[in-house]
Design an enzyme around this catalytic site. Structure first.
Site, mmCIF file in Angstrom:
data_model
loop_
_atom_site.group_PDB
_atom_site.id
_atom_site.type_symbol
_atom_site.label_atom_id
_atom_site.label_comp_id
_atom_site.label_asym_id
_atom_site.label_seq_id
_atom_site.Cartn_x
_atom_site.Cartn_y
_atom_site.Cartn_z
ATOM 1 N N GLY A 131 -8.190 3.036 11.306
ATOM 2 C CA GLY A 131 -8.695 1.725 10.909
ATOM 3 C C GLY A 131 -8.733 1.471 9.418
ATOM 4 N N THR A 132 -8.046 2.302 8.623
ATOM 5 C CA THR A 132 -8.091 2.091 7.172
ATOM 6 C C THR A 132 -7.499 0.744 6.765
ATOM 7 O OG1 THR A 132 -6.055 3.392 6.988
ATOM 8 C CG2 THR A 132 -8.115 4.522 6.511
ATOM 9 N N GLY A 133 -6.393 0.356 7.416
ATOM 10 C CA GLY A 133 -5.776 -0.925 7.081
ATOM 11 C C GLY A 133 -6.677 -2.096 7.422
ATOM 12 N N CYS A 134 -7.314 -2.028 8.589
ATOM 13 C CA CYS A 134 -8.243 -3.080 9.004
ATOM 14 C C CYS A 134 -9.424 -3.165 8.042
ATOM 15 C CB CYS A 134 -8.767 -2.811 10.415
ATOM 16 S SG CYS A 134 -7.508 -2.651 11.687
ATOM 17 N N THR A 138 -8.720 8.730 9.280
ATOM 18 C CA THR A 138 -8.214 7.519 8.620
ATOM 19 C C THR A 138 -7.965 6.376 9.605
ATOM 20 O OG1 THR A 138 -5.957 8.400 8.812
ATOM 21 C CG2 THR A 138 -7.132 8.819 6.743
ATOM 22 N N LYS A 161 0.847 -1.194 0.000
ATOM 23 C CA LYS A 161 0.000 0.000 0.000
ATOM 24 C C LYS A 161 0.884 1.246 0.000
ATOM 25 C CE LYS A 161 -2.083 -1.448 3.690
ATOM 26 N NZ LYS A 161 -2.980 -1.637 4.837
#
Length: 265
Positions: free
Chosen positions: A210-213, A208, A176
């Protein structure tokens, strides 16, 4: 109604609801997948930061996974915050024992506010035990630097990092690119032979958390439904873009994304 797709999240609990199992389960539901969970740790946190992390025992984590899988099963699974080497090794053993093929690993290491969510010795366990049983790993660039020991500052660095992570045994690597400069964010999917690039406009916002989760949960949900990997990544990318763009503006810090986001099929 037909067969319902199922997905399991193995991750920490976020008391603020923006990341961890809360974000995963909301995303699964929004994308039409029945979600289940195995909690690895309880956190006390909000949009301003993490006040405390309280890991569960290895036995508790393993038993949650085992009881879900031996009864309901899972078409796909994902991992988030795993905290330490013992939990990582136990999760890898359960994945192998139940033959889970579609495992998405989100290598959660540091919270938005800077709190460390993965102990240093756990990185080796992640590399040695979990990545070799995974379908895809989804590191951001700081996480990729931890996994590879190299600096990643350019698109070519991203490609080199993806190759290094793939060599650890994972079948696919999704790098990413949000930490690079520029108005366009470019992510790279590497399957061991070819690179697939996905780009989208950068949204200027502090919301942003928790964007990865949320992204990895959307990817897991699509894989659970049988969506091919490249298409699943594209749909997950569209989902997180809309989730960030329509964030509900909650809290005084890094607020959560919108888990009710809708994308065109």
């Amino acid at each position: 109604m037909g067969k319902v797709a199922t997905a399991l999240t193995i991750a920490g609990s976020d008391s603020g609801g923006g990341a961890g199992i809360q974000a995963d389960l909301k995303t699964f539901h929004q994308l039409g997948v029945y979600g289940m969970s195995a909690i690895t740790a309880v956190t006390a946190q909000n949009t301003l930061g993490v006040a405390g992390v309280y890991p569960l025992s290895v036995e508790a984590v393993s038993l949650q996974i085992r009881e879900v899988l031996r009864d309901i099963g899972a078409d796909a699974a994902k991992t988030g915050m795993l905290f330490d080497a013992a939990i990582i090794s136990a999760v890898a053993e359960e994945v192998k024992a139940f033959g889970i093929q579609k495992l998405v690993v989100d290598p959660v290491m540091v919270a938005k506010g800077g709190a460390k969510l993965l102990l240093d010795e756990a990185i080796v366990a992640l590399q040695k035990h979990l990545l070799p049983v995974s379908e895809v790993v989804t590191p951001n660039l700081p996480e990729a630097e931890c996994l590879t020991g190299m600096q990643i500052r350019t698109p070519e660095d991203m490609r080199e990092g993806a190759r290094a992570i793939h060599a650890l045994g994972v079948r696919n690597v999704l790098m990413k690119g949000g930490h690079l400069e520029g108005d366009i964010v470019v992510d790279m999917l590497f399957d061991g032979q070819a690179f697939y690039e996905l780009s989208h406009e950068r949204i200027q916002t502090r919301h942003t958390h928790g964007t990865g989760c949320t992204f990895s949960a959307a990817l897991t949900a699509e894989l659970a439904k049988g969506t091919p990997l490249v298409t699943a990544v594209e749909k997950a990318n569209r989902f997180i873009f809309e989730a960030i763009k329509t964030a509900p503006q909650l809290g005084g810090g890094h607020g959560p994304t919108n888990h009710w986001a809708v994308i065109d099929e």
